[in-house]
Design a protein around this motif. Structure first.
Motif, PDB file in Angstrom:
ATOM      1  N   SER A 108       0.810  -1.213   0.000  1.00 46.80           N
ATOM      2  CA  SER A 108       0.000   0.000   0.000  1.00 46.80           C
ATOM      3  C   SER A 108       0.847   1.268   0.000  1.00 46.80           C
ATOM      4  O   SER A 108       0.399   2.307  -0.479  1.00 46.80           O
ATOM      5  N   SER A 110       4.442   1.368  -0.947  1.00 45.06           N
ATOM      6  CA  SER A 110       5.528   1.367  -1.915  1.00 45.06           C
ATOM      7  C   SER A 110       4.923   1.377  -3.318  1.00 45.06           C
ATOM      8  O   SER A 110       4.424   0.356  -3.790  1.00 45.06           O
ATOM      9  N   PRO A 111       4.931   2.516  -4.007  1.00 39.96           N
ATOM     10  CA  PRO A 111       4.195   2.620  -5.278  1.00 39.96           C
ATOM     11  C   PRO A 111       4.698   1.699  -6.370  1.00 39.96           C
ATOM     12  O   PRO A 111       3.901   1.142  -7.127  1.00 39.96           O
ATOM     13  N   ARG A 114       3.670  -1.879  -5.909  1.00 37.63           N
ATOM     14  CA  ARG A 114       2.244  -2.059  -6.167  1.00 37.63           C
ATOM     15  C   ARG A 114       1.945  -2.312  -7.640  1.00 37.63           C
ATOM     16  O   ARG A 114       0.978  -2.988  -7.983  1.00 37.63           O
ATOM     17  N   GLY A 199      11.031   2.325  -1.942  1.00 34.70           N
ATOM     18  CA  GLY A 199      10.614   3.303  -2.937  1.00 34.70           C
ATOM     19  C   GLY A 199      11.793   3.994  -3.585  1.00 34.70           C
ATOM     20  O   GLY A 199      11.821   4.207  -4.807  1.00 34.70           O
ATOM     21  N   VAL A 270       4.057   7.409 -13.918  1.00 38.57           N
ATOM     22  CA  VAL A 270       4.741   7.493 -12.629  1.00 38.57           C
ATOM     23  C   VAL A 270       5.478   8.823 -12.584  1.00 38.57           C
ATOM     24  O   VAL A 270       6.301   9.111 -13.464  1.00 38.57           O
ATOM     25  N   VAL A 309       0.312   7.181 -10.952  1.00 42.31           N
ATOM     26  CA  VAL A 309       0.873   6.727  -9.687  1.00 42.31           C
ATOM     27  C   VAL A 309       1.864   7.783  -9.209  1.00 42.31           C
ATOM     28  O   VAL A 309       2.810   8.120  -9.922  1.00 42.31           O
ATOM     29  N   GLU A 310       1.628   8.315  -8.030  1.00 42.42           N
ATOM     30  CA  GLU A 310       2.535   9.323  -7.466  1.00 42.42           C
ATOM     31  C   GLU A 310       3.656   8.626  -6.702  1.00 42.42           C
ATOM     32  O   GLU A 310       3.414   7.899  -5.750  1.00 42.42           O
ATOM     33  N   ALA A 311       4.873   8.866  -7.131  1.00 40.45           N
ATOM     34  CA  ALA A 311       6.066   8.312  -6.480  1.00 40.45           C
ATOM     35  C   ALA A 311       6.997   9.488  -6.168  1.00 40.45           C
ATOM     36  O   ALA A 311       7.582  10.071  -7.084  1.00 40.45           O
TER      37      ALA A 311
END
Length: 380
Positions: A108, A110-111, A114, A199, A270, A309-311
């Motif tokens: 949940s 670590s983008p 996932r 991450g 990303v 996806v926000e990283a």
């Protein structure tokens, strides 16, 4: 006359006895039915799942939590020894229930984990064969010779790995408190610390004692047909350290279509939140935003029809930065987990606090360089 009366009396007495016997049988049947119903209820209760918040009895978990974590008693706890001189030097294997909670937290928070492919391995020397190139075929006549066609070549992927560790601490008073849920606290602390380190490594790790992040691979502007295996293709934004001054969204469209159609099924963007904030302001010629929020709670927002996806480990916009990635990470990036999490209890180094030194081996690498594309913030 007396004989008749005695006969009638005997018959009446026999009838009463029969009634009493029948009542006794009915009572016995009722008792048996009640007992059977009670046993059935107990059997159902025994097979029923625990109520929400309750935990099924697990001797391994109870021994680990109540004996080892709270009091430091290691009897009955599975050991993972790395040294013959000290049995506990390698730590103790975390029960599956707690290890599952750590894995859920990792997924949940670590983008990249996932959206990537995650495999469980039993050795640090994990290898994966990847086919490169394409098989060739040809057309011939009915009686013409069949020349030999080229076959696909293979590349071996060995994800670099390293030992991930976390070292949360709790006071002994907290551990002695029966109301303190040490199991949930430990799983959450370890999961969060692991997720932060992961991450960073999955994005920009150099592959030395850690996974190799996808931004650490060579990036070139060559297309798939001519680029070497293991190199990623980038699309220039049109300006150094920024988007192009006019129609900046056009480069995003170019980035999407640089990814071949089979990979676009399941692809995503990303980037970090600052880059996303800039893109959210882009509009088409008719004034519509190209970024669309999720229609329901929990649904990812979309950019040009693909989820975002926000990283935060993605680099900020700067000259020649690779600040945006677009691709099918499930096809392009592999995360290799080796074994379970191990924990070593340390009540001596920082009294009165008890440290829980947790370790886990994790690897990561690109497995298909055609599945991920980058945007380089440069003029060309």
């Amino acid at each position: 006359m007396e004989v008749d009366i005695e006969v009638k009396a005997d018959a009446l007495e026999g009838a009463f006895d029969a009634v009493l016997a029948a009542e006794a049988v009915d009572e016995l049947k009722a008792s048996v039915s009640a007992l059977k119903a009670q046993l059935d209820a107990q059997a159902v209760a025994a097979g029923r799942l625990p109520l929400d918040g309750a935990k099924a009895a697990d001797p391994a978990r109870d021994a680990f939590v109540e004996r080892y974590l709270r009091r430091g008693i290691d009897a009955g706890v599975e050991m993972k020894s790395l040294s013959g001189a000290s049995a506990a030097e390698g730590g103790y294997a975390v029960p599956r229930e707690i290890d599952g909670s750590i894995a859920s937290t990792l997924k949940s928070l670590s983008p990249i984990r996932r959206i990537a492919t995650v495999v469980q391995t039993g050795t640090s020397g994990y290898r994966k064969l990847v086919a490169t190139g394409a098989t060739e075929a040809g057309w011939v006549g009915e009686t013409a010779a069949r020349p030999e066609t080229d076959t696909r070549s293979f590349a071996e992927i060995a994800p670099p790995s390293g030992e991930l560790y976390a070292n949360p601490a709790a006071s002994q008073a907290m551990l002695d408190d029966a109301m303190f849920d040490v199991e949930a606290w430990l799983a959450d602390e370890i999961g969060r610390e692991f997720a932060v380190a992961e991450g960073t490594a999955f994005v920009g790790g150099n592959g030395t004692n850690r996974p190799k992040g996808f931004l650490s691979y060579t990036a070139t502007n060559e297309a798939d047909a001519v680029r070497d295996f293991g190199e990623l293709q980038y699309i220039a934004s049109g300006a150094a350290g920024a988007f192009a001054a006019s129609n900046p969204q056009d480069k995003l469209v170019d980035l999407v279509h640089s990814l071949r159609a089979p990979y676009r099924q399941g692809a995503c963007w990303v980037m970090n939140s600052d880059t996303l904030a800039r893109i959210r302001k882009f509009k088409t010629s008719d004034g519509a935003f190209i970024w669309q929020p999720g229609l329901v709670e929990g649904q990812a927002a979309s950019l040009l029809g693909y989820p975002v996806v926000e990283a935060e480990d993605m680099p900020a916009l700067a000259a020649d930065s690779l600040s945006i990635a677009f691709g099918n990470f499930r096809a392009g990036y592999l995360v290799a987990d080796r074994g379970e999490t191990r924990i070593l209890r340390d009540p001596f180094s920082n009294k009165p606090f008890v440290h829980f030194y947790a370790t886990k081996r994790v690897g990561g690498a690109i497995i298909d360089s055609n599945a991920i594309k980058l945007m380089k913030f440069a003029a060309s």
